[in-house]
Every structure is written in structure tokens, then in C-alpha cells.
Design a protein around this motif. Structure first.
Motif, PDB file in Angstrom:
ATOM      1  N   LYS A  81       0.747  -1.140  -0.124  1.00  0.00           N
ATOM      2  CA  LYS A  81      -0.039   0.205   0.067  1.00  0.00           C
ATOM      3  C   LYS A  81       0.987   1.149   0.043  1.00  0.00           C
ATOM      4  CE  LYS A  81      -3.808   2.301   2.677  1.00  0.00           C
ATOM      5  NZ  LYS A  81      -4.418   2.177   3.929  1.00  0.00           N
ATOM      6  N   THR A  82       0.748   2.262  -0.983  1.00  0.00           N
ATOM      7  CA  THR A  82       1.616   3.387  -0.903  1.00  0.00           C
ATOM      8  C   THR A  82       1.146   4.473  -0.214  1.00  0.00           C
ATOM      9  OG1 THR A  82       2.404   4.930  -2.626  1.00  0.00           O
ATOM     10  CG2 THR A  82      -0.031   4.565  -2.640  1.00  0.00           C
ATOM     11  N   ALA A  83       2.246   5.021   0.339  1.00  0.00           N
ATOM     12  CA  ALA A  83       1.963   6.177   1.181  1.00  0.00           C
ATOM     13  C   ALA A  83       3.149   7.170   1.083  1.00  0.00           C
ATOM     14  CB  ALA A  83       1.831   5.852   2.792  1.00  0.00           C
ATOM     15  N   HIS A  84       2.933   8.439   1.570  1.00  0.00           N
ATOM     16  CA  HIS A  84       4.172   9.344   1.607  1.00  0.00           C
ATOM     17  C   HIS A  84       4.881   8.728   2.595  1.00  0.00           C
ATOM     18  CE1 HIS A  84       6.759  12.870   1.857  1.00  0.00           C
ATOM     19  NE2 HIS A  84       6.207  13.650   1.006  1.00  0.00           N
ATOM     20  N   ARG A 144       2.325   0.228   3.555  1.00  0.00           N
ATOM     21  CA  ARG A 144       2.668  -1.264   3.624  1.00  0.00           C
ATOM     22  C   ARG A 144       3.605  -1.685   2.596  1.00  0.00           C
ATOM     23  NH1 ARG A 144       0.634  -0.233   7.583  1.00  0.00           N
ATOM     24  NH2 ARG A 144      -0.840  -1.079   9.012  1.00  0.00           N
ATOM     25  N   SER A 145       5.013  -1.709   2.939  1.00  0.00           N
ATOM     26  CA  SER A 145       6.195  -1.544   1.808  1.00  0.00           C
ATOM     27  C   SER A 145       6.296  -3.020   1.162  1.00  0.00           C
ATOM     28  CB  SER A 145       7.459  -1.073   2.352  1.00  0.00           C
ATOM     29  OG  SER A 145       8.539  -1.577   1.273  1.00  0.00           O
ATOM     30  N   ALA A 146       5.995  -2.998  -0.170  1.00  0.00           N
ATOM     31  CA  ALA A 146       6.388  -4.202  -1.080  1.00  0.00           C
ATOM     32  C   ALA A 146       7.840  -4.589  -1.160  1.00  0.00           C
ATOM     33  CB  ALA A 146       5.401  -4.263  -2.383  1.00  0.00           C
ATOM     34  N   LEU A 147       8.614  -3.456  -0.983  1.00  0.00           N
ATOM     35  CA  LEU A 147       9.957  -3.509  -1.176  1.00  0.00           C
ATOM     36  C   LEU A 147      10.502  -4.341   0.199  1.00  0.00           C
ATOM     37  CD1 LEU A 147      12.826  -3.148  -2.553  1.00  0.00           C
ATOM     38  CD2 LEU A 147      12.761  -0.959  -1.587  1.00  0.00           C
ATOM     39  N   VAL A 155      11.996   7.729  -3.972  1.00  0.00           N
ATOM     40  CA  VAL A 155      12.432   7.264  -2.590  1.00  0.00           C
ATOM     41  C   VAL A 155      11.342   7.830  -1.572  1.00  0.00           C
ATOM     42  CG1 VAL A 155      13.843   9.315  -2.344  1.00  0.00           C
ATOM     43  CG2 VAL A 155      14.514   7.266  -1.347  1.00  0.00           C
ATOM     44  N   ASN A 156      10.678   8.899  -1.753  1.00  0.00           N
ATOM     45  CA  ASN A 156       9.841   9.379  -0.630  1.00  0.00           C
ATOM     46  C   ASN A 156       8.556   8.705  -0.698  1.00  0.00           C
ATOM     47  OD1 ASN A 156       9.238  10.714  -3.066  1.00  0.00           O
ATOM     48  ND2 ASN A 156       8.606  12.530  -1.965  1.00  0.00           N
ATOM     49  N   VAL A 157       8.386   7.674  -1.506  1.00  0.00           N
ATOM     50  CA  VAL A 157       7.156   7.006  -1.354  1.00  0.00           C
ATOM     51  C   VAL A 157       7.193   5.507  -1.231  1.00  0.00           C
ATOM     52  CG1 VAL A 157       5.194   6.078  -3.066  1.00  0.00           C
ATOM     53  CG2 VAL A 157       6.285   8.226  -3.610  1.00  0.00           C
ATOM     54  N   VAL A 158       6.498   5.063  -0.203  1.00  0.00           N
ATOM     55  CA  VAL A 158       6.171   3.610   0.312  1.00  0.00           C
ATOM     56  C   VAL A 158       6.047   2.915  -0.986  1.00  0.00           C
ATOM     57  CG1 VAL A 158       5.270   1.910   1.653  1.00  0.00           C
ATOM     58  CG2 VAL A 158       5.673   4.343   2.707  1.00  0.00           C
ATOM     59  N   PRO A 159       6.996   1.910  -1.405  1.00  0.00           N
ATOM     60  CA  PRO A 159       6.422   1.065  -2.713  1.00  0.00           C
ATOM     61  C   PRO A 159       5.415   0.280  -2.622  1.00  0.00           C
ATOM     62  CG  PRO A 159       8.831   1.109  -2.197  1.00  0.00           C
ATOM     63  CD  PRO A 159       8.103   1.750  -0.877  1.00  0.00           C
ATOM     64  N   ASP A 160       4.285   0.201  -3.363  1.00  0.00           N
ATOM     65  CA  ASP A 160       3.330  -0.809  -3.162  1.00  0.00           C
ATOM     66  C   ASP A 160       3.471  -1.742  -4.048  1.00  0.00           C
ATOM     67  OD1 ASP A 160       2.983   0.307  -5.641  1.00  0.00           O
ATOM     68  OD2 ASP A 160       0.737   1.053  -5.457  1.00  0.00           O
ATOM     69  N   LYS A 208       0.545  -8.537   0.339  1.00  0.00           N
ATOM     70  CA  LYS A 208      -0.034  -9.938  -0.219  1.00  0.00           C
ATOM     71  C   LYS A 208       1.120 -10.523  -1.157  1.00  0.00           C
ATOM     72  CE  LYS A 208      -4.745  -8.813   0.058  1.00  0.00           C
ATOM     73  NZ  LYS A 208      -6.137  -8.752  -0.842  1.00  0.00           N
ATOM     74  N   SER A 209       1.496 -11.718  -1.401  1.00  0.00           N
ATOM     75  CA  SER A 209       2.481 -12.404  -2.254  1.00  0.00           C
ATOM     76  C   SER A 209       1.825 -13.020  -3.191  1.00  0.00           C
ATOM     77  CB  SER A 209       3.479 -13.319  -1.252  1.00  0.00           C
ATOM     78  OG  SER A 209       2.779 -14.443  -0.847  1.00  0.00           O
ATOM     79  N   GLU A 210       2.539 -13.164  -4.532  1.00  0.00           N
ATOM     80  CA  GLU A 210       2.046 -13.884  -5.522  1.00  0.00           C
ATOM     81  C   GLU A 210       3.338 -14.468  -6.162  1.00  0.00           C
ATOM     82  OE1 GLU A 210      -0.450 -13.097  -9.816  1.00  0.00           O
ATOM     83  OE2 GLU A 210       0.033 -11.419  -8.308  1.00  0.00           O
ATOM     84  N   VAL A 211       3.392 -15.994  -6.460  1.00  0.00           N
ATOM     85  CA  VAL A 211       4.386 -16.685  -7.117  1.00  0.00           C
ATOM     86  C   VAL A 211       3.994 -16.979  -8.554  1.00  0.00           C
ATOM     87  CG1 VAL A 211       5.880 -18.298  -6.919  1.00  0.00           C
ATOM     88  CG2 VAL A 211       5.341 -17.041  -5.002  1.00  0.00           C
TER      89      VAL A 211
END
Length: 505
Positions: A199-202, A211-214, A248-253, A290-293
Motif C-alpha cells: 500500500k503506497t503512502a508518503h 505497507r512496503s512491498a519492497l 525514494v519518498n514513496v512507500v513502494p506498493d 500480499k505475495s504472488e508466485v
């Protein structure tokens, strides 16, 4: 088979096939189409077989649009010949011993000589058909159009669809800097996309909203690396982070990892993929993502066949080493000079049959070799010391050096083929060796879908998809840098090569 049969087959190739087959090879060289897009190359090779009476069927088998099967004859034995025709991106080159753009503007090129692979099998098949009809030799010929070899992703889907099940033996070929049999054991491997959705956020104002996917990807990789202590020493894991955010200033979704697992055993690969999937789930739980393989395709290990290699070598030694002109050797040396390699020119010897060699690379020929006794030859068509996937290889494969290799390879494949069609003892030995290596295990594809998931191989990715046949060429070239048969024979006699593991990552 009597030498008279070989002489008759070779005469057919010399008098009737050399020119037209080279014409096809030259056109495929010019098309230089990427994997799964080899429409012109696939069509022209089908047409060549259909024109002389082969029946084309199973177009698109395994979900590969450019795949096909060409058949002649009926009954047993059934002999298979493999064709490949995909090129590599970023390797388009002129017919000069220097890095020069292709005049047509095509930026792709045949850096592994697939324009020769397909046409060598086609020429051999046509020569065999002519000989069989004239001499009333029973049996069936099957030629397979196999796409996307450079992506390690064609024959595995064809195998899963049952393409090779009816064969008694199968033959293949591959250009290289040296000449010998492709008799080695490779690794099985599988490629996975591990994706995380967050989930993206500042990242500065309200990171708690995101919630950082990275971070999920990072936890996944840390945990995957912890596996290394608990996997077999023969296993290998490789990965790259393909996507990990844009600012860099965005939480990666969103984040994506390309992950490869290898091992000499396909069953071991299958077992550890389940572990990798569990790690992805754990990383997602730890980060509330959430993960996806996605299984991008798995390939089996290549099985050696000492009996087939020993017999094929008797024929290779009749057609190789090739005799190069001074102009051809000078051409090769100019390529070597251009890239700072020692100016040794082209190989002038044949290396002995490799036995007991383990290769760390992988090839989709492995799936074929688990269905049917399989053997191939690698033959000199580019300068010593030059790696595959190189502009120098592209240049050689469009001129007389490539033509000479193609001509001799046709003869080796055709003469080997007629021996297996007419000599039950050879067939029996090949099948016994096959049973020894498969140990009663049943082939079950490592793929999870019936059709390929990969797209077209782009850019620098071509270097990450080098198959074990390419690695074998590099291994033997490095092992015997002077391509000296005497040195090679001495090494084999002392058991140096059988015990050496070629660990390629």
C-alpha cells in the motif's frame, strides 16, 4: 550401418542439399527473430520440409505459436531431430570481423548460430528421407520446430504436451568454438516471479499508512539466503530485484523478484520451490502485504548417454576437424584481436568424448533427454576464446565459416540417424544407457501451466539465459585453450575431466 550408406547420404548432401540448405540458413540469419516471434524463420523451415513431402502437424504444440512437428515414414524405429531458430537482441552485425551494425538495420543477431541448428537438422532429415525411400528403409522421421531456446523455455512446454514421447532416439546440434559430443549432465532449474503487493503512502509524512512491498521483497531474500546452509552443495539460487519502487519518498506498493533455483535433480528443484513459496508467504505476513508466485517455466537436467556419444564420435571424426582457408583463419583472428583475445583463429582438432562432466548451466534439451535417449554434437563455427552471445559469432554464422560447419553437421546428423534406424544393437545400447540414468523415474514437467509465461528476452537479459550447451562450449574451450587433441586425450586418460565439476552460476 555400412560405410556405403554413409557415402550415399553424404553424396546427397554434397550434390543436392548444400546450396539450398545454406540459402535457408542465410535467410534465417537475416530474419534474426527473437524467441516466440520467429514467424518467418519457423515458416521457411516448415516450408522446406513440406516441399519434399514431410507432413507438418501440431503447429503451436505446447502453447508455443512457432512450434511444429514434421513427419515422414511410418513404423519403428522413430528418429527425432531438433530445430531451433530464435536469435538474440542487441547482437545485429554485418558480415565483417568487426562490430558493425547490420546493413538491414536489424538489431538482433544469431549469436549462438540457431540459423545453423535448424537447417542442419532439416538438411539431415531431407537426406535421410531420400536415402530411406531409395533403399526402402523402414522407420519414421520426426523433425521438431522448437522456439525460444535462448529463453530456456520451449522444449519443456512441448515435452509437457507429449511431443517427444513416440521417439526411439533424438539428435540435436549446436555451433561452438570447439568440436565434440554434447555428452554431459546439466542442472535442472526453474524461474519464479515473486511479487509483493502493498500500500503506497508518503514515506516522510505518513509512512504508517503504507505497507512496503519492497520490504517484503527484502525479507523474502534474506530468508531465501538463509536456505543456503540447508540445501545441497550442488544447488544454486540466483535472483535480481526487477521492481522496487519509483521514488525514494514513496512507500513502494509493488515489488518483483526474479528468482532461479537449480539442482542436478529435478525432484530436488520441485521440493525446494515449495519452500521458496512458503518463504514468500512468510515475508508477506511479516509486512502485511500480499505475495504472488508465478512459475515462469522449469527445465530438467540434461542426461548424458555414453553409448550414443561413443557412436556419434566415430562419425564426427570422419567429418571434422574442418579445413579452414587462410582467409577464414585471418577473419577469425581479426575478431579475436578486436576483443583482446589471443589470435588463435579457428579450432583445428576434435576433442574426445566427454564423460562424467557436470555442468552448472541448464538447457531445455534436458526435458527431451528425460523422454528419449538424446545426443548432440557441438561443432566449430566461431573463433577460439570468443564466448557465445557475441557479435563475432553472429558475423561467422552468416559467412563461409558458418557454412562449412553447417555442411559437416548435416552429415554427422544424417549418418548417425541412419545407423540408429538400421542397427537394432545400437538402439538397444542407447536405450539401456537411458534407463541407467533415468533409474525408472517418470518424467513430470516442472511447469505449472500448459503454455509459456515468459515474454520476449530483451536487452542485457540475454546474458542471464545462457544455456548449459553454451556453458559446455566455454568449458571445453577454457579447459583446452589450444584445442589440442593430444592434451585433451591425456587429460581424459588421467581421469582429470570426469572428476572435474564445471560450476557455472
Amino acid at each position: 550401418m555400412s560405410s556405403s550408406a554413409h557415402e550415399e547420404i553424404n553424396a546427397i548432401i554434397d550434390k543436392e542439399l548444400e546450396e539450398p540448405v545454406w540459402d535457408i540458413a542465410s535467410k534465417v540469419w537475416g530474419f534474426a527473430e527473437l524467441g516466440y516471434r520467429e514467424f518467418k524463420s519457423s515458416a521457411i523451415e516448415q516450408e522446406a520440409l513440406e516441399k519434399v513431402g514431410f507432413e507438418i502437424s501440431d503447429r503451436g504444440i505446447g502453447g508455443c505459436e512457432t512450434s511444429w512437428i514434421a513427419t515422414h515414414g511410418s513404423g519403428s524405429p522413430v528418429l527425432g531431430l531438433l530445430c531451433e531458430f530464435d536469435a538474440l537482441p542487441g547482437l545485429g552485425n554485418d558480415l565483417k570481423p568487426e562490430q558493425t551494425p547490420c546493413p538491414s538495420g536489424n538489431t538482433s543477431g544469431h549469436g549462438c548460430g540457431h540459423n545453423l541448428i535448424g537447417t542442419a537438422s532439416i538438411g539431415a532429415a531431407i537426406a535421410l528421407k531420400k536415402y530411406m525411400e531409395k533403399n526402402k528403409v523402414p522407420g519414421t522421421l520426426r523433425v521438431f520446430g522448437c522456439p525460444a531456446e535462448e529463453m530456456l523455455n520451449g522444449k519443456n512446454y512441448m515435452s509437457n504436451a507429449g511431443a517427444f514421447k513416440s521417439l526411439d532416439v533424438c539428435l540435436h546440434n549446436h555451433p561452438g568454438p570447439i568440436t565434440t559430443c554434447l555428452n554431459f549432465h546439466s542442472t535442472a532449474s526453474i524461474d519464479l516471479w515473486i511479487e509483493f503487493h502493498g500500500k503506497t503512502a508518503h514515506a516522510g509524512v505518513s509512512p504508517w499508512e503504507g505497507r512496503s512491498a519492497l520490504q517484503a521483497a527484502e525479507i523474502f531474500l534474506v530468508a531465501a539466503n538463509m536456505m543456503r546452509e540447508h540445501i545441497l552443495p550442488t544447488a544454486r539460487m540466483h535472483y535480481i530485484i526487477e521492481k522496487g519502487g519509483a521514488a525514494v519518498n514513496v512507500v513502494p506498493d509493488y515489488a518483483r523478484v526474479l528468482f532461479r533455483y537449480r539442482d542436478p535433480s529435478a525432484e530436488n528443484v520441485r521440493e525446494h520451490v515449495d519452500w521458496v513459496k512458503d518463504i514468500a508467504k512468510g515475508a508477506a505476513l511479516a509486512t502485511q502485504t500480499k505475495s504472488e508466485v508465478t512459475n515462469l517455466g522449469g527445465i530438467y537436467d540434461c542426461i548424458p548417454n555414453d553409448a550414443m556419444a561413443k557412436h556419434m564420435m566415430t562419425i564426427i571424426e570422419k567429418e571434422f576437424p574442418l579445413t579452414w582457408t587462410d582467409e577464414e583463419q585471418d577473419y577469425a583472428k581479426k575478431i579475436q584481436k578486436a576483443v583482446g583475445k589471443e589470435e588463435k583463429g579457428m579450432a583445428t582438432t576434435v576433442l574426445p568424448v566427454p564423460t562424467g562432466v557436470e555442468m552448472g548451466g541448464s538447457s531445455d534439451v534436458g526435458d527431451v533427454s528425460w523422454n528419449v535417449p538424446t545426443m548432440g554434437l557441438v561443432y566449430s563455427t566461431w573463433p577460439l576464446g570468443i564466448p557465445p552471445h557475441h557479435w563475432g559469432c553472429v558475423a561467422c554464422h552468416g559467412m563461409s565459416i558458418g557454412r562449412k560447419g553447417l555442411h559437416a553437421a548435416m552429415k554427422v546428423l544424417a549418418c548417425t540417424g541412419i545407423d540408429y534406424l538400421t542397427n537394432p544393437d545400437l538402439l538397444k545400447e542407447a536405450k539401456e544407457d537411458f534407463e541407467k540414468h533415468t533409474k525408472g523415474l517418470t518424467y513430470k514437467s516442472l511447469n505449472e501451466t500448459e503454455t509459456p509465461q515468459l515474454g520476449v528476452l530483451e536487452g542485457s537479459a540475454r546474458s542471464h539465459y545462457a544455456c548449459c550447451i553454451h556453458m559446455a562450449a566455454e568449458y571445453f574451450d577454457a579447459k583446452y585453450p589450444d584445442a589440442s587433441a593430444a592434451i585433451a586425450a591425456s587429460a581424459y586418460a588421467s581421469k582429470e575431466v570426469p572428476s572435474k565439476k564445471a560450476r557455472r552460476g
